[in-house]
Design an enzyme around this catalytic site. Sequence first.
Site, PDB file in Angstrom:
ATOM      1  N   GLU A   1       0.856  -1.201   0.000  1.00  0.00           N
ATOM      2  CA  GLU A   1       0.000   0.000   0.000  1.00  0.00           C
ATOM      3  C   GLU A   1       0.878   1.232   0.000  1.00  0.00           C
ATOM      4  OE1 GLU A   1      -1.672  -0.019   3.875  1.00  0.00           O
ATOM      5  OE2 GLU A   1      -2.565  -1.993   3.632  1.00  0.00           O
TER       6      GLU A   1
ATOM      7  N   LYS B   1       2.424   4.637   1.519  1.00  0.00           N
ATOM      8  CA  LYS B   1       2.601   5.214   2.851  1.00  0.00           C
ATOM      9  C   LYS B   1       2.222   6.686   2.724  1.00  0.00           C
ATOM     10  CE  LYS B   1       5.654   5.506   6.768  1.00  0.00           C
ATOM     11  NZ  LYS B   1       5.403   6.886   7.145  1.00  0.00           N
TER      12      LYS B   1
ATOM     13  N   ASP C   1       1.790  10.468   3.781  1.00  0.00           N
ATOM     14  CA  ASP C   1       2.532  11.368   4.656  1.00  0.00           C
ATOM     15  C   ASP C   1       1.571  12.407   5.234  1.00  0.00           C
ATOM     16  OD1 ASP C   1       4.578  12.584   5.945  1.00  0.00           O
ATOM     17  OD2 ASP C   1       5.323  13.670   4.197  1.00  0.00           O
TER      18      ASP C   1
ATOM     19  N   TYR D   1      -6.608   2.870   6.068  1.00  0.00           N
ATOM     20  CA  TYR D   1      -5.850   1.715   5.576  1.00  0.00           C
ATOM     21  C   TYR D   1      -5.581   0.625   6.613  1.00  0.00           C
ATOM     22  CZ  TYR D   1      -2.464   4.646   7.911  1.00  0.00           C
ATOM     23  OH  TYR D   1      -1.852   5.426   8.832  1.00  0.00           O
TER      24      TYR D   1
ATOM     25  N   LYS E   1      10.839   3.525   2.186  1.00  0.00           N
ATOM     26  CA  LYS E   1      10.713   4.955   1.894  1.00  0.00           C
ATOM     27  C   LYS E   1      11.312   5.241   0.520  1.00  0.00           C
ATOM     28  CE  LYS E   1       9.529   7.248   5.845  1.00  0.00           C
ATOM     29  NZ  LYS E   1      10.293   8.340   6.270  1.00  0.00           N
TER      30      LYS E   1
ATOM     31  N   CYS F   1      13.241  48.762   2.109  1.00  0.00           N
ATOM     32  CA  CYS F   1      12.665  48.093   0.937  1.00  0.00           C
ATOM     33  C   CYS F   1      13.663  48.171  -0.220  1.00  0.00           C
ATOM     34  CB  CYS F   1      11.350  48.769   0.556  1.00  0.00           C
ATOM     35  SG  CYS F   1      10.686  48.143  -0.988  1.00  0.00           S
TER      36      CYS F   1
ATOM     37  N   CYS G   1      11.819  50.623  -3.111  1.00  0.00           N
ATOM     38  CA  CYS G   1      11.567  52.055  -2.963  1.00  0.00           C
ATOM     39  C   CYS G   1      12.341  52.662  -1.786  1.00  0.00           C
ATOM     40  CB  CYS G   1      10.077  52.315  -2.805  1.00  0.00           C
ATOM     41  SG  CYS G   1       9.411  51.607  -1.299  1.00  0.00           S
TER      42      CYS G   1
ATOM     43  N   CYS H   1       6.920  46.484   3.542  1.00  0.00           N
ATOM     44  CA  CYS H   1       7.221  47.811   3.022  1.00  0.00           C
ATOM     45  C   CYS H   1       5.940  48.623   3.215  1.00  0.00           C
ATOM     46  CB  CYS H   1       7.575  47.720   1.545  1.00  0.00           C
ATOM     47  SG  CYS H   1       7.565  49.340   0.773  1.00  0.00           S
TER      48      CYS H   1
ATOM     49  N   CYS I   1       4.681  51.732  -3.568  1.00  0.00           N
ATOM     50  CA  CYS I   1       5.859  50.949  -3.960  1.00  0.00           C
ATOM     51  C   CYS I   1       5.563  50.194  -5.273  1.00  0.00           C
ATOM     52  CB  CYS I   1       6.205  49.977  -2.839  1.00  0.00           C
ATOM     53  SG  CYS I   1       7.549  48.879  -3.240  1.00  0.00           S
TER      54      CYS I   1
HETATM   55  S1  IVH Z   1       0.316   0.703   9.119  1.00  0.00           S
HETATM   56  C1  IVH Z   1       0.932  -1.177  13.051  1.00  0.00           C
HETATM   57  N1  IVH Z   1      -0.076   1.662   6.712  1.00  0.00           N
HETATM   58  O1  IVH Z   1       3.027   5.771   8.999  1.00  0.00           O
HETATM   59  C2  IVH Z   1       0.978  -0.668  11.677  1.00  0.00           C
HETATM   60  N2  IVH Z   1       0.793   3.126   8.384  1.00  0.00           N
HETATM   61  O2  IVH Z   1       5.648   5.557  10.206  1.00  0.00           O
HETATM   62  C3  IVH Z   1       1.356   0.752  11.587  1.00  0.00           C
HETATM   63  N3  IVH Z   1       1.159   5.401   7.626  1.00  0.00           N
HETATM   64  O3  IVH Z   1       1.899   5.645  12.319  1.00  0.00           O
HETATM   65  C4  IVH Z   1       0.630   1.526  10.638  1.00  0.00           C
HETATM   66  N4  IVH Z   1       0.493   5.119   5.562  1.00  0.00           N
HETATM   67  O4  IVH Z   1       0.527   6.989  10.607  1.00  0.00           O
HETATM   68  C5  IVH Z   1       0.340   1.921   7.966  1.00  0.00           C
HETATM   69  N5  IVH Z   1      -0.501   2.391   4.535  1.00  0.00           N
HETATM   70  C6  IVH Z   1      -0.088   2.650   5.781  1.00  0.00           C
HETATM   71  C7  IVH Z   1       0.376   3.926   6.187  1.00  0.00           C
HETATM   72  C8  IVH Z   1       0.801   4.114   7.499  1.00  0.00           C
HETATM   73  C9  IVH Z   1       0.955   5.984   6.437  1.00  0.00           C
HETATM   74  C10 IVH Z   1       1.700   6.108   8.812  1.00  0.00           C
HETATM   75  C11 IVH Z   1       0.987   5.779  10.094  1.00  0.00           C
HETATM   76  C12 IVH Z   1       2.064   5.233  11.000  1.00  0.00           C
HETATM   77  C13 IVH Z   1       3.294   5.814  10.375  1.00  0.00           C
HETATM   78  C14 IVH Z   1       4.503   4.985  10.717  1.00  0.00           C
END
Ligand code: IVH
Length: 688
Positions: free
Chosen positions: A128, A130, A132, A240, A329, A423, A426, A441, A446
Amino acid sequence: MKEESFPLKEARLRLLLKELGEHDELYYRLAKPKISDQKYDQLKRELEQLSSELDPLGLFPTKEKSSNNEADPKGVLVGDDRVDGFKSHTHKEAMLSLDNTYDENEFFEFDKRLRKVFGNIDLDYVVEPKIDGVAVSLSYREGELECAVTRGNGVTGDVITQNLLHIPELPRSINALKYPDFIEVRGEIYMEHEEFTRINQEKEEKNLPTYANPRNLAAGTVKLLDPKEAKQRQLRMVLYGLGACEPVDFFTSQIEFHKTIAEWSFPTVEFVSFVPSASQAWEEICKLDKLRHEYAYPTDGAVIKLDSRERQKTSGHTAKAPRWAISYKFESERQTTVLEDIIIQVGRTGAITPVACLAPVQLAGTLVSRASLHNADEIERKDIRIGDHVLVEKAGEIIPQVVEVVEEYRSNTSVPFSFPSACPVCETSLARIEGESAWRCPNYGCPDQLKGKIEYFASRGCMDIENLGSAVVEQLVDLKLVTRLDDLYRLEHRHLLELGGFAEKSARNLINAIENSKTQEFWRIICGLGIKHVGSSASKELAKNFTDWNVLSKATAEDFIAIEGIGSIMAHSLVSFFQSPENLLILESMENFGVLLKSKSVEGNFSPWDGQIFVLTGSLKKFSRLEASKSIENLGGRVSSSVSKKTNFLVAGPGAGSKLVKAEDFGVSILTEEEFISFIEKPDSLLA
Ligand code: IVH
């Protein structure tokens, strides 16, 4: 030798603990990180390595206690986001963090470790994105949302339900025949880029500090103590993960969990890939890296989870993270380059913005030579100096930013940057209001402020005058062909031919574009005037409530405050704008030039949906909440999360509860989904 290095290593370990504690505080609680995620991960790894070397039995505390990090009953070791002013809620199942890697080999080692536990067979995984954003846990009891809670310290979080109620996709209940008696659904709150830019623009106008990226802004928003304020910032949500669940065996796998919550119409990620082995998981990770930029939410990696819940249980977790999941990552779009100069720009409100001039560097497919430095405080906080090597990143993947200085490369002769006191355009002395971050300013005449005002007026989000970009505006102002906004309508074909870069045809095109802008929608003109604190959504509200500028300019602060979404600061700013004889003169002059300073609906285009307030409740079969909200807004209506006397329509699907009762009490018109659809198909029949 080895023994001698021990005290040094121990000192380093203590320093790392202290530093990481401070960075956790900045990231989780204050939403103002000082270092990049990559740098943080690097420090964290060093800490882990040193502690396993010096303290293999784990006797040393692995987390520096900051003021708010109370002893943790379950020994969970994650950053703490809790702040004063929120109710606490203890998660039924702890919210753990994830182990990270940036390395392909380490991902395969993760798989190897798991395969050892399960007899060396290929394992099923789910890959899946991740996201942010800001972690959230939604608790549902008997199918009804009980609360939304932040991760907190992993064990106990802050209840933020009120701040999330305006998210249209937040499921208030589970609309299904079969659901668990109790369930914690985990996910992420995020903010779309467009909303991030809108809010930062507003912040800039108000001379308040801007946010570095959408994640920080989302984190700041969920922690606003006033839900009304939170409602002004559109948050989004995606789900998720599974926390506690009763009965525990309701879901047997992660993929089943994903499919089920999708059936419940919960907002889910669009990339969920079930694979029968780690090598296929790797292929999916690479695929995801290519697709992720298309998603509405920011992503910084892939999460790979063992699919079987049974196997998840067998593999267990450490104090910090599950052993059955890892996040890979992606290399973020960042580069090191040299900061060649810092230039100072004057915005349309007079705000002074320092901009980094960089040795050009390729970043996420574009050549970057400029980056935002936000304000004087930011330069001082990060101690950014001309000549430094700096790490540059696209914040939220759009605006280049200087993340940090690479201090190892700093020259001995470098000196701190000294912010100008006058500034640069001016030469008026700069002023800073106590408590504000931007220098300004104060000279309204200006030339750079005027350029900014015209560019803003002509921009896509306002009057949308094509080909009136910064290069043209610059010349128009420098040649004094435009000294006020209304001068744009005085321009003739022959004037443009005096400018560089114009020929017969391009000059005619621009004159036509300016001419066409005379009949732009009224809200675009209001927005284009650049009235302090008044952005596009407020302008739309104003245009709905005031039919033309004569009425608008005579309204009182009370008249403005009566409009939803307009508070007293904006109301006073509007009053003071229309009190200025200079501004009225400009508007009168525009009207004389034929600019339509009124709502087109007055001209006969009235839509019965204009200003009608809708509330959605219960389950809708044909729409997601978001789709239904968008359809309403496209037709001119508004969606509210709660029923009040002002509500015009309640769209009630099966399972509607207290809102239906309230709507009946208030005499609100109640629509079934079918009736709602027939109104969408024939919008004019709404009030018939
Ligand atoms: S699973 C116990 N799935 O990333 C499992 N986390 O760095 C932990 N996050 O605290 C979470 N996308 O806030 C999971 N597809 C995803 C995620 C995800 C973002 C975040 C989540 C977690 C943090 C960990």
